[in-house]
Write an enzyme that holds these catalytic residues in place. Structure first.
Site, mmCIF file in Angstrom:
data_model
loop_
_atom_site.group_PDB
_atom_site.id
_atom_site.type_symbol
_atom_site.label_atom_id
_atom_site.label_comp_id
_atom_site.label_asym_id
_atom_site.label_seq_id
_atom_site.Cartn_x
_atom_site.Cartn_y
_atom_site.Cartn_z
ATOM 1 N N HIS A 246 -19.346 30.094 -11.393
ATOM 2 C CA HIS A 246 -18.691 29.848 -12.674
ATOM 3 C C HIS A 246 -19.388 28.783 -13.529
ATOM 4 O O HIS A 246 -19.713 29.037 -14.690
ATOM 5 C CB HIS A 246 -17.231 29.419 -12.452
ATOM 6 C CG HIS A 246 -16.423 30.390 -11.655
ATOM 7 N ND1 HIS A 246 -16.681 31.741 -11.593
ATOM 8 C CD2 HIS A 246 -15.345 30.193 -10.856
ATOM 9 C CE1 HIS A 246 -15.804 32.329 -10.807
ATOM 10 N NE2 HIS A 246 -14.992 31.430 -10.347
ATOM 11 N N ARG A 350 -18.635 18.932 -22.241
ATOM 12 C CA ARG A 350 -18.722 17.757 -23.126
ATOM 13 C C ARG A 350 -20.200 17.497 -23.421
ATOM 14 O O ARG A 350 -20.972 17.227 -22.504
ATOM 15 C CB ARG A 350 -18.089 16.528 -22.465
ATOM 16 C CG ARG A 350 -17.963 15.315 -23.370
ATOM 17 C CD ARG A 350 -17.200 14.217 -22.680
ATOM 18 N NE ARG A 350 -15.815 14.644 -22.484
ATOM 19 C CZ ARG A 350 -14.822 14.383 -23.334
ATOM 20 N NH1 ARG A 350 -15.085 13.721 -24.462
ATOM 21 N NH2 ARG A 350 -13.586 14.779 -23.103
ATOM 22 N N TYR A 380 -13.577 20.678 -30.252
ATOM 23 C CA TYR A 380 -13.508 19.643 -31.277
ATOM 24 C C TYR A 380 -14.768 18.798 -31.232
ATOM 25 O O TYR A 380 -15.352 18.570 -30.198
ATOM 26 C CB TYR A 380 -12.248 18.779 -31.140
ATOM 27 C CG TYR A 380 -11.980 18.188 -29.789
ATOM 28 C CD1 TYR A 380 -11.318 18.937 -28.809
ATOM 29 C CD2 TYR A 380 -12.363 16.887 -29.474
ATOM 30 C CE1 TYR A 380 -11.050 18.392 -27.553
ATOM 31 C CE2 TYR A 380 -12.100 16.331 -28.235
ATOM 32 C CZ TYR A 380 -11.440 17.098 -27.273
ATOM 33 O OH TYR A 380 -11.176 16.566 -26.027
#
Ligand SMILES: NC(=O)C1=CN([C@@H]2O[C@H](COP(=O)(O)OP(=O)(O)OC[C@H]3O[C@@H](n4cnc5c(N)ncnc54)[C@H](OP(=O)(O)O)[C@@H]3O)[C@@H](O)[C@H]2O)C=CC1
Ligand SMILES: O=C1O[C@H](COP(=O)(O)O)[C@@H](O)[C@H](O)[C@H]1O
Length: 504
Positions: A246, A350, A380
């Site tokens: 994954h 991130r 975001y």
């Protein structure tokens, strides 16, 4: 690749139909496709397993996990169950397969099917894949008069040699374009979004390299332990369970070069190309842990699981830093981290950017692009703006795309719905190719041999419900991540600081 979609009178057979994956994911995914009208009412669905049970018992088991968001969809459950039939048989004996094929051929004859379309899903433990794949080919494949597709679940082997052995047994029986090695993370909405995000936005592609990015983190956190499935997990560990597959899939899509086209082989070519550029994993750039009981003693430690062998050194937490040795990423540390029994359930990416050169603003927070795969899909970009009002100071805020608010009316399929639909449409782009699999195992196998060998480190204990091993933050800093004073920053809402904000 035939490119022929399976539409009418398709036969779907799920082997391992009595199991966890089939019950909780595969049949609910088939129902989801039926509910959304992506699976025809003319489909015939078989569940095949050793467990003895009646058709009604089988239907009662699987419907418990169906998603019925509307009153209308509740009415579709019985219609769907009318398409489903349970077939009990042994995986290693011809009889069950022969009976199954008789039933399939009877169905196809009644429907006047000229070219059979059959999808076989192996929702089985790895040890049973090959015996079943061999017999499905021998007894259930329609041969030249039809088309068969075989879906095989992870883990594809447990190291390079076993993966090669598995492949050597499957290849003579099933052509590569009949095979669909599924990694369900490739069906997740935010993972599927990585290619459009990167290659449809010039502002991102302009800064997507080591000139602007100083570190990348891909994190997988689960708030539960092995919960009695330690027997399975004890031979696997977190690295095989979610990192070699994954998280590595997410990494390749996040960092690969732009494919020459949107075609499956172009995408998979670039994923392979990227994997070939990953430097061998350095055993000194790894932190491993194993969870112990929670601080309050209410949650058991890994070794308290009766299905785990006593004194097991199985790794339930790992942080691995790797580097991609190409012009775009040389020098950018990439941290993959994954753990069971942590403080939250979350999967996110991130990307941290270089700090702003000191000028009129000093010590402003670095920009970070955060992509949350789950829960509550979002992305975001953390950025700096002027504090609203009379202040001239800056604050950290973000450009926020939260799917639940922005895309309220959109139907977002579950990962398995999306991928099974791709199999029906013969779209291989979100499936693992044989060479990709071999390279990923060649990357991880030496590290696994070290970690599981006599020289391997003892996993650092961490409490069930904690953030992971206490050495984690040091590891992150040593591997390029810069923790920032985000005081006052609270995603997704930034609240005003104390009154009388300091002026510039
Ligand atoms: N569960 C999950 O969420 C996920 C699972 N996977 C993968 O999917 C596959 C299936 O997983 P899962 O459903 O959890 O597996 P299970 O342990 O639930 O096994 C599935 C079925 O296979 C049969 N089976 C189990 N053990 C054996 C055995 N030793 N020999 C023969 N048959 C056996 C059983 O059916 P019966 O005895 O009735 O024949 C069982 O119901 C695995 O490869 C797993 O790694 C991948 C992603 C997520
Ligand atoms: O493949 C696996 O994935 C699940 C996590 O999948 P998710 O879609 O719930 O994030 C993991 O729990 C399991 O151990 C592993 O085998």
């Amino acid at each position: 690749m035939t490119g022929i979609p399976f539409k009418e009178n398709t036969v779907v057979v799920v082997f391992g139909a009595s199991g966890d994956l089939a019950t909780k994911k595969i049949f609910p995914a088939l129902f989801g496709l039926f509910r959304e009208k992506y699976l025809s009412k003319t489909t015939k669905i078989y569940g095949f397993a050793r467990t003895q049970m009646s058709n009604e018992e089988f239907k009662g088991r699987i419907k418990g996990f169906f998603q019925t968001p509307t009153e209308e969809s509740k009415k579709l459950v019985d219609q769907f169950l009318e398409l489903c039939f349970y077939h009990s048989g042994q995986y290693d004996q011809a009889e069950g397969y022969e009976e199954l094929t008789k039933s399939i051929e009877k169905f196809e004859a009644e429907r006047g099917v000229k070219e059979p379309h059959r999808l076989f899903y192996l929702a089985l433990p790895p040890g049973v894949f090959v015996p079943v794949a061999e017999r499905v080919k021998k007894y259930c494949h329609p041969g030249d008069k039809g088309i068969a597709r075989l879906v095989v679940e992870k883990p594809f082997g447990r190291d390079l040699n076993t993966a090669k052995l598995l492949q050597s047994k499957l290849a003579p029986l099933w052509k590569e374009d009949e095979l669909f090695r599924i990694d369900h993370y490739l069906g997740k909405e935010m993972v599927k979004n990585l290619i459009p995000l990167r290659f449809a936005n010039s502002f991102l592609s302009a800064c997507w390299d080591s000139r602007y990015i100083t570190s990348i983190q891909i994190s997988f956190k689960e708030p539960f332990g092995t919960e009695g499935r330690g027997g399975y997990f004890d031979n696997i560990g977190i690295i095989r369970d979610v990192m070699q597959n994954h998280l590595l899939q997410v990494l390749t899509l996040l960092t690969m070069e732009r494919p020459v086209s949107g075609e499956a082989e172009s995408i998979r070519d670039e994923k392979v190309h990227l994997l070939k550029a990953v430097k061998p994993l350095n055993k000194d750039d790894v932190l491993v842990g194993q969870y112990t009981k929670s601080e309050d003693g209410k949650k058991p430690g890994y070794l308290d699981d009766k299905t785990v062998k006593p004194g097991s050194k199985c790794i339930t937490y790992a942080a691995i830093t790797l580097e991609i040795c190409n012009e775009r990423w040389e020098g950018v540390p990439i941290i993959l981290r994954a753990g069971k029994a942590l403080n939250e359930g979350k999967v996110d990416i991130r990307v941290q950017f270089k700090e702003t050169k000191n000028g009129i603003f000093k010590h402003v927070a670095r920009n970070e692009l955060v992509i949350r795969v789950q829960p509550d899909e979002a992305m975001y970009m953390k950025m700096n703006t002027k504090i609203p009002g009379v202040s001239h100071s800056t604050t950290t805020t973000d450009l926020d795309l939260t799917y639940s608010s922005r895309y309220k009316k959109f139907y977002i399929p579950q990962a398995y719905e999306s991928l099974i639909r791709d199999v029906l449409n013969d779209d291989h782009s979100s499936f693992v190719r044989d060479d990709e699999l071999e390279i990923s195992w060649s990357l991880f196998t030496p590290l696994l041999e070290y970690l599981e060998g006599p020289e391997g480190p003892t996993p650092v204990p961490y409490a069930y419900g904690s953030r992971g091993p206490s050495l984690l933050d040091d590891f992150m800093v040593e591997n390029g991540y810069v923790f920032q004073d985000d005081s006052g920053y609270q995603w997704p809402v930034t609240t005003p600081q104390s009154p009388g904000e300091s002026k510039m």
